[in-house]
Motif scaffolding. Structure first.
Motif, PDB file in Angstrom:
ATOM      1  N   TRP A   5       0.735  -1.134  -0.030  1.00 23.55           N
ATOM      2  CA  TRP A   5      -0.003  -0.122  -0.213  1.00 23.55           C
ATOM      3  C   TRP A   5       0.694   1.339  -0.036  1.00 23.55           C
ATOM      4  O   TRP A   5       0.543   2.384  -0.502  1.00 23.55           O
ATOM      5  CB  TRP A   5      -0.947  -0.054   1.084  1.00 23.55           C
ATOM      6  CG  TRP A   5      -0.232  -0.017   2.485  1.00 23.55           C
ATOM      7  CD1 TRP A   5       0.397  -0.546   3.190  1.00 23.55           C
ATOM      8  CD2 TRP A   5       0.080   1.319   3.334  1.00 23.55           C
ATOM      9  NE1 TRP A   5       0.801  -0.319   4.496  1.00 23.55           N
ATOM     10  CE2 TRP A   5       0.577   0.981   4.342  1.00 23.55           C
ATOM     11  CE3 TRP A   5      -0.302   2.644   3.092  1.00 23.55           C
ATOM     12  CZ2 TRP A   5       1.229   2.038   5.443  1.00 23.55           C
ATOM     13  CZ3 TRP A   5      -0.061   3.569   4.127  1.00 23.55           C
ATOM     14  CH2 TRP A   5       0.812   3.147   5.343  1.00 23.55           C
ATOM     15  N   TRP A   6       2.114   1.015   0.429  1.00 19.89           N
ATOM     16  CA  TRP A   6       2.899   2.310   0.205  1.00 19.89           C
ATOM     17  C   TRP A   6       4.424   1.746   0.082  1.00 19.89           C
ATOM     18  O   TRP A   6       4.940   0.981   0.697  1.00 19.89           O
ATOM     19  CB  TRP A   6       3.143   3.167   1.655  1.00 19.89           C
ATOM     20  CG  TRP A   6       3.849   4.288   1.549  1.00 19.89           C
ATOM     21  CD1 TRP A   6       3.676   5.474   0.485  1.00 19.89           C
ATOM     22  CD2 TRP A   6       5.006   4.627   2.307  1.00 19.89           C
ATOM     23  NE1 TRP A   6       4.544   6.304   0.715  1.00 19.89           N
ATOM     24  CE2 TRP A   6       5.466   5.991   1.682  1.00 19.89           C
ATOM     25  CE3 TRP A   6       5.558   4.099   3.175  1.00 19.89           C
ATOM     26  CZ2 TRP A   6       6.487   6.522   2.272  1.00 19.89           C
ATOM     27  CZ3 TRP A   6       6.604   4.737   3.999  1.00 19.89           C
ATOM     28  CH2 TRP A   6       7.162   6.108   3.313  1.00 19.89           C
ATOM     29  N   ASP A   7       4.943   2.278  -0.991  1.00 20.95           N
ATOM     30  CA  ASP A   7       6.442   1.840  -1.254  1.00 20.95           C
ATOM     31  C   ASP A   7       7.187   3.194  -1.500  1.00 20.95           C
ATOM     32  O   ASP A   7       7.094   3.706  -2.413  1.00 20.95           O
ATOM     33  CB  ASP A   7       6.419   0.927  -2.727  1.00 20.95           C
ATOM     34  CG  ASP A   7       7.928   0.707  -2.961  1.00 20.95           C
ATOM     35  OD1 ASP A   7       8.740   0.739  -2.291  1.00 20.95           O
ATOM     36  OD2 ASP A   7       8.066  -0.260  -4.210  1.00 20.95           O
ATOM     37  N   PRO A   8       7.850   3.440  -0.234  1.00 23.12           N
ATOM     38  CA  PRO A   8       8.783   4.645  -0.146  1.00 23.12           C
ATOM     39  C   PRO A   8       9.955   4.728  -1.310  1.00 23.12           C
ATOM     40  O   PRO A   8      10.077   5.983  -1.857  1.00 23.12           O
ATOM     41  CB  PRO A   8       9.477   4.474   0.992  1.00 23.12           C
ATOM     42  CG  PRO A   8       9.454   3.044   1.525  1.00 23.12           C
ATOM     43  CD  PRO A   8       8.259   2.678   0.854  1.00 23.12           C
ATOM     44  N   GLU A  41      22.979  12.520   6.167  1.00 23.34           N
ATOM     45  CA  GLU A  41      22.929  11.703   4.996  1.00 23.34           C
ATOM     46  C   GLU A  41      21.613  11.474   4.186  1.00 23.34           C
ATOM     47  O   GLU A  41      21.593  11.382   3.106  1.00 23.34           O
ATOM     48  CB  GLU A  41      23.338  10.159   5.411  1.00 23.34           C
ATOM     49  CG  GLU A  41      24.754  10.267   5.990  1.00 23.34           C
ATOM     50  CD  GLU A  41      26.010  10.568   5.157  1.00 23.34           C
ATOM     51  OE1 GLU A  41      25.728  10.510   3.835  1.00 23.34           O
ATOM     52  OE2 GLU A  41      27.232  10.466   5.627  1.00 23.34           O
ATOM     53  N   ALA A  42      20.550  11.355   4.781  1.00 26.31           N
ATOM     54  CA  ALA A  42      19.258  11.686   4.360  1.00 26.31           C
ATOM     55  C   ALA A  42      18.177  12.026   5.357  1.00 26.31           C
ATOM     56  O   ALA A  42      18.212  12.219   6.542  1.00 26.31           O
ATOM     57  CB  ALA A  42      19.003  10.158   3.840  1.00 26.31           C
ATOM     58  N   VAL A  43      17.011  12.485   4.676  1.00 26.00           N
ATOM     59  CA  VAL A  43      15.930  13.039   5.584  1.00 26.00           C
ATOM     60  C   VAL A  43      14.741  12.042   5.299  1.00 26.00           C
ATOM     61  O   VAL A  43      14.444  11.899   3.950  1.00 26.00           O
ATOM     62  CB  VAL A  43      15.283  14.339   5.145  1.00 26.00           C
ATOM     63  CG1 VAL A  43      14.065  14.777   6.042  1.00 26.00           C
ATOM     64  CG2 VAL A  43      16.589  15.315   5.590  1.00 26.00           C
ATOM     65  N   LEU A  44      14.472  11.226   5.902  1.00 29.67           N
ATOM     66  CA  LEU A  44      13.358  10.170   6.133  1.00 29.67           C
ATOM     67  C   LEU A  44      11.965  10.320   6.583  1.00 29.67           C
ATOM     68  O   LEU A  44      11.960  10.875   7.589  1.00 29.67           O
ATOM     69  CB  LEU A  44      14.053   8.974   6.382  1.00 29.67           C
ATOM     70  CG  LEU A  44      15.426   8.329   6.122  1.00 29.67           C
ATOM     71  CD1 LEU A  44      15.953   7.327   6.938  1.00 29.67           C
ATOM     72  CD2 LEU A  44      15.504   7.863   4.617  1.00 29.67           C
ATOM     73  N   HIS A  45      10.986  10.014   5.991  1.00 33.16           N
ATOM     74  CA  HIS A  45       9.679  10.227   6.538  1.00 33.16           C
ATOM     75  C   HIS A  45       9.064   8.531   6.833  1.00 33.16           C
ATOM     76  O   HIS A  45       9.311   7.694   5.971  1.00 33.16           O
ATOM     77  CB  HIS A  45       8.731  10.700   5.386  1.00 33.16           C
ATOM     78  CG  HIS A  45       9.172  12.085   5.125  1.00 33.16           C
ATOM     79  ND1 HIS A  45       8.828  13.517   5.775  1.00 33.16           N
ATOM     80  CD2 HIS A  45      10.045  12.571   4.042  1.00 33.16           C
ATOM     81  CE1 HIS A  45       9.224  14.290   5.469  1.00 33.16           C
ATOM     82  NE2 HIS A  45      10.270  13.956   4.453  1.00 33.16           N
ATOM     83  N   ASP A  46       8.568   8.424   8.008  1.00 41.21           N
ATOM     84  CA  ASP A  46       7.998   7.183   8.168  1.00 41.21           C
ATOM     85  C   ASP A  46       6.426   7.166   7.782  1.00 41.21           C
ATOM     86  O   ASP A  46       5.647   8.261   7.573  1.00 41.21           O
ATOM     87  CB  ASP A  46       8.186   6.626   9.616  1.00 41.21           C
ATOM     88  CG  ASP A  46       7.562   7.636  10.807  1.00 41.21           C
ATOM     89  OD1 ASP A  46       6.703   8.262  10.373  1.00 41.21           O
ATOM     90  OD2 ASP A  46       8.087   7.358  11.724  1.00 41.21           O
ATOM     91  N   VAL A  47       5.653   5.999   8.010  1.00 41.76           N
ATOM     92  CA  VAL A  47       4.143   5.936   7.654  1.00 41.76           C
ATOM     93  C   VAL A  47       3.319   6.784   8.808  1.00 41.76           C
ATOM     94  O   VAL A  47       2.135   6.823   8.383  1.00 41.76           O
ATOM     95  CB  VAL A  47       3.897   4.289   7.589  1.00 41.76           C
ATOM     96  CG1 VAL A  47       4.557   3.964   6.424  1.00 41.76           C
ATOM     97  CG2 VAL A  47       4.050   3.792   8.807  1.00 41.76           C
ATOM     98  N   ASP A  48       3.799   6.984   9.902  1.00 44.35           N
ATOM     99  CA  ASP A  48       3.228   7.671  11.020  1.00 44.35           C
ATOM    100  C   ASP A  48       3.180   9.355  10.590  1.00 44.35           C
ATOM    101  O   ASP A  48       2.740  10.095  11.537  1.00 44.35           O
ATOM    102  CB  ASP A  48       3.635   7.280  12.252  1.00 44.35           C
ATOM    103  CG  ASP A  48       3.329   5.848  12.661  1.00 44.35           C
ATOM    104  OD1 ASP A  48       2.200   5.412  12.219  1.00 44.35           O
ATOM    105  OD2 ASP A  48       4.312   5.272  13.019  1.00 44.35           O
ATOM    106  N   GLY A  49       4.281   9.626   9.772  1.00 43.65           N
ATOM    107  CA  GLY A  49       4.236  11.244   9.578  1.00 43.65           C
ATOM    108  C   GLY A  49       5.358  11.766  10.257  1.00 43.65           C
ATOM    109  O   GLY A  49       5.601  12.861  10.261  1.00 43.65           O
TER     110      GLY A  49
END
Length: 456
Positions: free
Chosen positions: A358-361, A411-419
């Protein structure tokens, strides 16, 4: 009170799998040898010592279980108290001129025997009509007499020695009451008190090992209803919330232990569990360490030397069974232990099909860890930014606290499924930073745990 019916075995079959894990948790830990330091301080859960010892040592002599049940007309309450009874084993070597002498170690061809405290499973069972509990308290006392056993050790047709096993007298009592609970439905608050009533009187300075011989070790209860059901202690129906909160549990915790959706069986455990706990179907057998991973334990056990395996087999029959299990485990079982994914259907989009998450980052055009940014203290922070690390008090990894005040490269800015937003960083002056970066391994902090570095 009557003796329990034969169907109690089937009633508790599912719950007993979990109860066994509780009963033997910490019984004998990897590397399964008596010589291991962590196997010299045992019997940590559900230990009910004699009252006169507990008064001075701080150990408990009772467990109190309270729960709310909805018993029906003609219902019967099945009660099963289970515990381990300590059995002290002495090793003796046969003398050339006859007789025996006690030794610290006796080496045989297949095992190396040493003194050891074994655990013998005991059960106290009873069946009580619920109507009898309304009339008054049901009391069941029990007493297990002291006993000694002798096991001869024969090797190559000759008597090599013997094992002497000694069990001390153990006394206890079960006290059961039930009181009606006010509310729109017929319910009762059930109280089951387990007590060690031993009259054993320790002398000043008596060590814990002596008291354990008269103790109920890993004590826990299995409770079952024929027709009614128990209510969850953590998620009761709204009408029963006040009654459940009024329950008082001491040195034990009750959980629903039958299959999901069923409330007919309750396990009162000295270890806090969730409702409807279960054993992973991939687990190949008892390894006596529920805090470890079966794969790691199996691989480590198989890697023990032959001498170490002989010591484990001589420590305890259960330890020997673990060694045999690890040695005989086929590759397909080990592969099964490597990991399992459950509940994929709940994580898929039904309109997109079961094969598409349902979500593929990695394929989401709205996220790009290498280019996304977050504003901290009015300044944009993205991959390539440098920040001061200021981990908050909520961090559970103590190692992160040692990084307080250090600078790091984002190195990176990441978002998770909880926002939530997470910053993947490598710490400045870390000699392994290039290797970590090549492997895609970083440390992670939230925006409120960093401060942008001023200037270049």
């Amino acid at each position: 009170m009557t003796a329990p019916a034969h169907e109690s075995e089937n009633r508790f079959a599912h719950a007993r799998q979990i109860a066994d894990a509780v009963l033997f948790e910490g019984y004998v830990l990897y590397p399964y040898r008596a010589s291991a330091a962590k196997n010299r301080l045992r019997w940590q859960f559900g230990v009910l010592t004699p009252p006169r010892y507990g008064a001075d040592s701080g150990e408990h002599s009772h467990q109190r279980t309270e729960c709310v049940m909805e018993a029906r007309q003609g219902d019967q309450l099945a009660v099963e108290l289970r515990f381990l009874r300590l059995q002290r084993r002495t090793v003796q070597e046969a003398g050339r001129q006859g007789g025996f002498r006690t030794v610290d170690e006796l080496e045989l061809a297949d095992r190396v025997l040493v003194p050891w405290d074994e655990g013998v499973e005991e059960r106290i069972e009873l069946l009580v009509p619920v109507e009898e509990l309304a009339a008054g308290e049901a009391v069941r006392g029990f007493e297990l007499d002291a006993a000694e056993d002798e096991e001869p050790l024969v090797e190559d047709g000759a008597l090599a020695g013997r094992l002497l096993r000694r069990r001390e007298r153990v006394q206890g009592r079960l006290r059961i009451t039930a009181q009606d609970v006010p509310g729109p439905y017929r319910a009762q608050r059930l109280t089951v008190l387990v007590e060690n009533t031993s009259d054993w009187d320790p002398t000043p300075g008596t060590r814990r090992e002596a008291a354990l011989a008269h103790a109920l070790v890993s004590a826990h209860l299995l409770l079952g209803l024929d027709r009614g059901s128990f209510l969850s202690a953590t998620d009761p129906p709204e009408w029963a919330g006040e009654a459940v909160r009024a329950c008082r549990n001491e040195h034990t915790w009750p959980v629903l232990a039958g299959p999901p959706g069923s409330g007919k069986v309750l396990l009162s455990s000295p270890i806090i569990l969730e409702d409807h706990p279960h054993i992973a179907p991939e687990s190949p057998g008892a390894l006596y360490d529920a805090t470890e991973i079966d794969e790691i334990l199996a691989l480590r056990t198989a890697a023990l030397t032959e001498r170490e395996k002989r010591e484990a087999r001589g420590t305890d029959d259960r330890a020997g069974a673990v060694i045999d299990l690890a040695d005989s485990m086929p590759p397909e079982i080990l592969e099964r232990l490597h990991g399992a994914v459950r509940g994929l259907r709940e994580l898929t989009d039904p309109e997109a099909g079961a094969d598409r998450p349902w979500w593929d980052p990695g394929n989401d055009p709205q996220t790009d860890p290498g280019r996304d940014q977050v504003v901290i203290d009015g300044r944009p922070v993205a991959a390539g930014s440098r920040v001061w690390l200021r981990p908050g008090r909520r961090r559970t990894d103590a190692q992160d606290l040692f990084l307080h005040g250090r600078t790091a490269l984002v190195e990176a800015v990441l978002h998770d499924v909880d926002g939530s937003v997470h910053l993947a960083v490598t710490v400045d002056d870390d000699p392994g930073a290039d290797l970590w970066r090549a492997q895609g391994r970083f440390r992670y902090f939230q925006p409120d745990e960093v401060t942008p570095v001023e200037g270049p």
